[in-house]
Scaffold this motif. Structure first.
Motif, mmCIF file in Angstrom:
data_model
loop_
_atom_site.group_PDB
_atom_site.id
_atom_site.type_symbol
_atom_site.label_atom_id
_atom_site.label_comp_id
_atom_site.label_asym_id
_atom_site.label_seq_id
_atom_site.Cartn_x
_atom_site.Cartn_y
_atom_site.Cartn_z
ATOM 1 N N LEU A 204 8.882 12.208 2.158
ATOM 2 C CA LEU A 204 7.597 12.895 2.262
ATOM 3 C C LEU A 204 6.576 12.014 2.980
ATOM 4 O O LEU A 204 5.887 12.474 3.898
ATOM 5 C CB LEU A 204 7.110 13.256 0.859
ATOM 6 C CG LEU A 204 5.909 14.174 0.760
ATOM 7 C CD1 LEU A 204 5.999 14.977 -0.535
ATOM 8 C CD2 LEU A 204 4.633 13.397 0.778
ATOM 9 N N LEU A 205 6.486 10.749 2.586
ATOM 10 C CA LEU A 205 5.565 9.837 3.267
ATOM 11 C C LEU A 205 5.932 9.650 4.731
ATOM 12 O O LEU A 205 5.053 9.632 5.599
ATOM 13 C CB LEU A 205 5.535 8.480 2.560
ATOM 14 C CG LEU A 205 4.667 8.397 1.319
ATOM 15 C CD1 LEU A 205 4.785 7.017 0.681
ATOM 16 C CD2 LEU A 205 3.219 8.715 1.616
ATOM 17 N N ALA A 206 7.210 9.527 5.013
ATOM 18 C CA ALA A 206 7.653 9.365 6.401
ATOM 19 C C ALA A 206 7.293 10.598 7.233
ATOM 20 O O ALA A 206 6.843 10.483 8.382
ATOM 21 C CB ALA A 206 9.154 9.100 6.454
ATOM 22 N N LEU A 207 7.465 11.765 6.645
ATOM 23 C CA LEU A 207 7.128 13.011 7.334
ATOM 24 C C LEU A 207 5.634 13.055 7.665
ATOM 25 O O LEU A 207 5.239 13.348 8.800
ATOM 26 C CB LEU A 207 7.520 14.205 6.450
ATOM 27 C CG LEU A 207 7.096 15.590 6.931
ATOM 28 C CD1 LEU A 207 7.822 15.948 8.214
ATOM 29 C CD2 LEU A 207 7.378 16.621 5.848
ATOM 30 N N LEU A 208 4.804 12.737 6.673
ATOM 31 C CA LEU A 208 3.358 12.791 6.894
ATOM 32 C C LEU A 208 2.887 11.713 7.871
ATOM 33 O O LEU A 208 2.072 11.988 8.757
ATOM 34 C CB LEU A 208 2.614 12.674 5.570
ATOM 35 C CG LEU A 208 2.758 13.856 4.622
ATOM 36 C CD1 LEU A 208 2.025 13.587 3.314
ATOM 37 C CD2 LEU A 208 2.265 15.151 5.252
ATOM 38 N N GLU A 209 3.391 10.502 7.725
ATOM 39 C CA GLU A 209 2.971 9.419 8.619
ATOM 40 C C GLU A 209 3.417 9.699 10.059
ATOM 41 O O GLU A 209 2.670 9.436 10.999
ATOM 42 C CB GLU A 209 3.505 8.076 8.137
ATOM 43 C CG GLU A 209 2.826 7.570 6.877
ATOM 44 C CD GLU A 209 1.353 7.272 7.072
ATOM 45 O OE1 GLU A 209 1.001 6.332 7.805
ATOM 46 O OE2 GLU A 209 0.535 7.993 6.467
ATOM 47 N N ALA B 182 6.738 21.916 6.207
ATOM 48 C CA ALA B 182 8.048 21.285 6.077
ATOM 49 C C ALA B 182 8.242 20.624 4.714
ATOM 50 O O ALA B 182 9.366 20.513 4.226
ATOM 51 C CB ALA B 182 8.244 20.247 7.186
ATOM 52 N N VAL B 183 7.147 20.205 4.077
ATOM 53 C CA VAL B 183 7.247 19.547 2.774
ATOM 54 C C VAL B 183 7.905 20.455 1.736
ATOM 55 O O VAL B 183 8.754 20.019 0.960
ATOM 56 C CB VAL B 183 5.850 19.090 2.294
ATOM 57 C CG1 VAL B 183 5.863 18.701 0.820
ATOM 58 C CG2 VAL B 183 5.371 17.921 3.146
ATOM 59 N N LYS B 184 7.542 21.700 1.744
ATOM 60 C CA LYS B 184 8.104 22.656 0.779
ATOM 61 C C LYS B 184 9.629 22.728 0.942
ATOM 62 O O LYS B 184 10.360 22.705 -0.038
ATOM 63 C CB LYS B 184 7.469 24.027 0.950
ATOM 64 C CG LYS B 184 7.930 25.029 -0.076
ATOM 65 C CD LYS B 184 7.186 26.333 0.069
ATOM 66 C CE LYS B 184 7.635 27.304 -1.007
ATOM 67 N NZ LYS B 184 6.925 28.580 -0.929
ATOM 68 N N HIS B 185 10.079 22.802 2.180
ATOM 69 C CA HIS B 185 11.528 22.849 2.427
ATOM 70 C C HIS B 185 12.211 21.543 2.066
ATOM 71 O O HIS B 185 13.304 21.534 1.506
ATOM 72 C CB HIS B 185 11.795 23.215 3.898
ATOM 73 C CG HIS B 185 11.228 24.533 4.292
ATOM 74 N ND1 HIS B 185 11.705 25.726 3.771
ATOM 75 C CD2 HIS B 185 10.212 24.856 5.106
ATOM 76 C CE1 HIS B 185 11.010 26.727 4.279
ATOM 77 N NE2 HIS B 185 10.092 26.232 5.091
ATOM 78 N N VAL C 4 0.836 -1.207 0.000
ATOM 79 C CA VAL C 4 0.000 0.000 0.000
ATOM 80 C C VAL C 4 0.868 1.253 0.000
ATOM 81 O O VAL C 4 0.683 2.150 -0.837
ATOM 82 C CB VAL C 4 -0.965 -0.006 1.205
ATOM 83 C CG1 VAL C 4 -1.642 1.352 1.370
ATOM 84 C CG2 VAL C 4 -1.999 -1.111 1.046
ATOM 85 N N TYR C 5 1.800 1.338 0.930
ATOM 86 C CA TYR C 5 2.667 2.519 0.971
ATOM 87 C C TYR C 5 3.466 2.657 -0.322
ATOM 88 O O TYR C 5 3.695 3.756 -0.810
ATOM 89 C CB TYR C 5 3.620 2.465 2.172
ATOM 90 C CG TYR C 5 2.975 2.802 3.496
ATOM 91 C CD1 TYR C 5 2.201 3.945 3.663
ATOM 92 C CD2 TYR C 5 3.173 1.992 4.606
ATOM 93 C CE1 TYR C 5 1.633 4.255 4.885
ATOM 94 C CE2 TYR C 5 2.608 2.298 5.838
ATOM 95 C CZ TYR C 5 1.836 3.433 5.967
ATOM 96 O OH TYR C 5 1.282 3.743 7.189
ATOM 97 N N GLY C 6 3.885 1.530 -0.882
ATOM 98 C CA GLY C 6 4.632 1.559 -2.135
ATOM 99 C C GLY C 6 3.822 2.144 -3.272
ATOM 100 O O GLY C 6 4.349 2.893 -4.111
ATOM 101 N N SER C 7 2.531 1.833 -3.324
ATOM 102 C CA SER C 7 1.688 2.386 -4.397
ATOM 103 C C SER C 7 1.576 3.904 -4.258
ATOM 104 O O SER C 7 1.597 4.624 -5.255
ATOM 105 C CB SER C 7 0.311 1.730 -4.401
ATOM 106 O OG SER C 7 -0.460 2.125 -3.282
ATOM 107 N N TRP C 8 1.479 4.392 -3.030
ATOM 108 C CA TRP C 8 1.417 5.842 -2.817
ATOM 109 C C TRP C 8 2.748 6.482 -3.204
ATOM 110 O O TRP C 8 2.785 7.529 -3.853
ATOM 111 C CB TRP C 8 1.117 6.162 -1.368
ATOM 112 C CG TRP C 8 -0.166 5.640 -0.824
ATOM 113 C CD1 TRP C 8 -1.159 4.980 -1.506
ATOM 114 C CD2 TRP C 8 -0.596 5.701 0.523
ATOM 115 N NE1 TRP C 8 -2.175 4.639 -0.650
ATOM 116 C CE2 TRP C 8 -1.862 5.068 0.599
ATOM 117 C CE3 TRP C 8 -0.043 6.221 1.685
ATOM 118 C CZ2 TRP C 8 -2.576 4.964 1.801
ATOM 119 C CZ3 TRP C 8 -0.752 6.125 2.875
ATOM 120 C CH2 TRP C 8 -2.001 5.500 2.916
#
Length: 191
Positions: free
Chosen positions: A157-162, A183-186, A128-132
């Protein structure tokens, strides 16, 4: 399988999704799933002969596909990766607030619980995470990142959000996800 059988199967999956996201894998029992879904107990093993793990995997895959479709739709709208991440963070924040902070990411609760002891469900979460991540990676490549850089950035990015989902649920505040959006922008500018 007839229409009635498919409806029963769908109710079992929906009930499982609601319970595992809020209570986790270990906090959800088969009796709760049957009660939540309103399905006859015998239908559980008819539709999921391998039991709870097969049902939880189906629920995780379905929930993951819904987020995947939302990500694809955001890409289809022409949003850049920063905007996509903001919308995803907003989606998770809204889910938390609407549920009284019992929900957030539909995969995270189970992923944390099973990663050390249930290989089949761990691999489902990986899928699932891989598809995202593939969607985000492809979008970053379209934006000019090299494939290798895009792969790393999408994983970060996924690690930051999760991680922000976890902290937000614990704090019962959307602030960590709001901070993650900034933080994503940076993060992406550094690539």
């Amino acid at each position: 399988m007839g229409v009635k059988g498919e409806e029963t199967r769908s109710r079992l999956i929906a009930g499982t999704r609601a319970l595992i996201e809020a209570k986790g894998y270990f906090g959800t029992g088969l009796n709760q799933i049957v009660a939540e879904s309103g399905a006859p107990r015998g239908s559980l093993y008819f539709h999921f002969p391998e039991g709870k793990d097969q049902l939880v995997a189906a629920a995780l895959i379905q929930a993951g596909q819904e987020i995947e479709e939302q990500l694809k739709a955001l890409v289809g709208e022409g949003l850049d990766t920063v905007a996509i991440a903001r919308r995803l963070a907003g989606l998770f924040s809204d889910r938390m607030e609407e549920s009284g902070y019992t929900k957030g990411c539909p995969i995270a609760t189970v992923a944390l619980e099973v990663s050390g002891g249930n290989e089949a469900l761990r691999l489902t979460c990986v899928e699932v995470y891989g598809s995202w991540q593939r969607i985000l990676t492809d979008r970053l490549v379209t934006e000019g990142h090299s494939p290798a850089s895009a792969e790393v950035a999408s994983g970060q990015l996924l690690a930051l959000l999760e991680g922000a989902v976890l902290v937000a649920r614990v704090q019962r505040s959307r602030a960590p996800l709001d901070d993650a959006q900034h933080a994503v922008k940076h993060l992406l500018a550094a690539k």
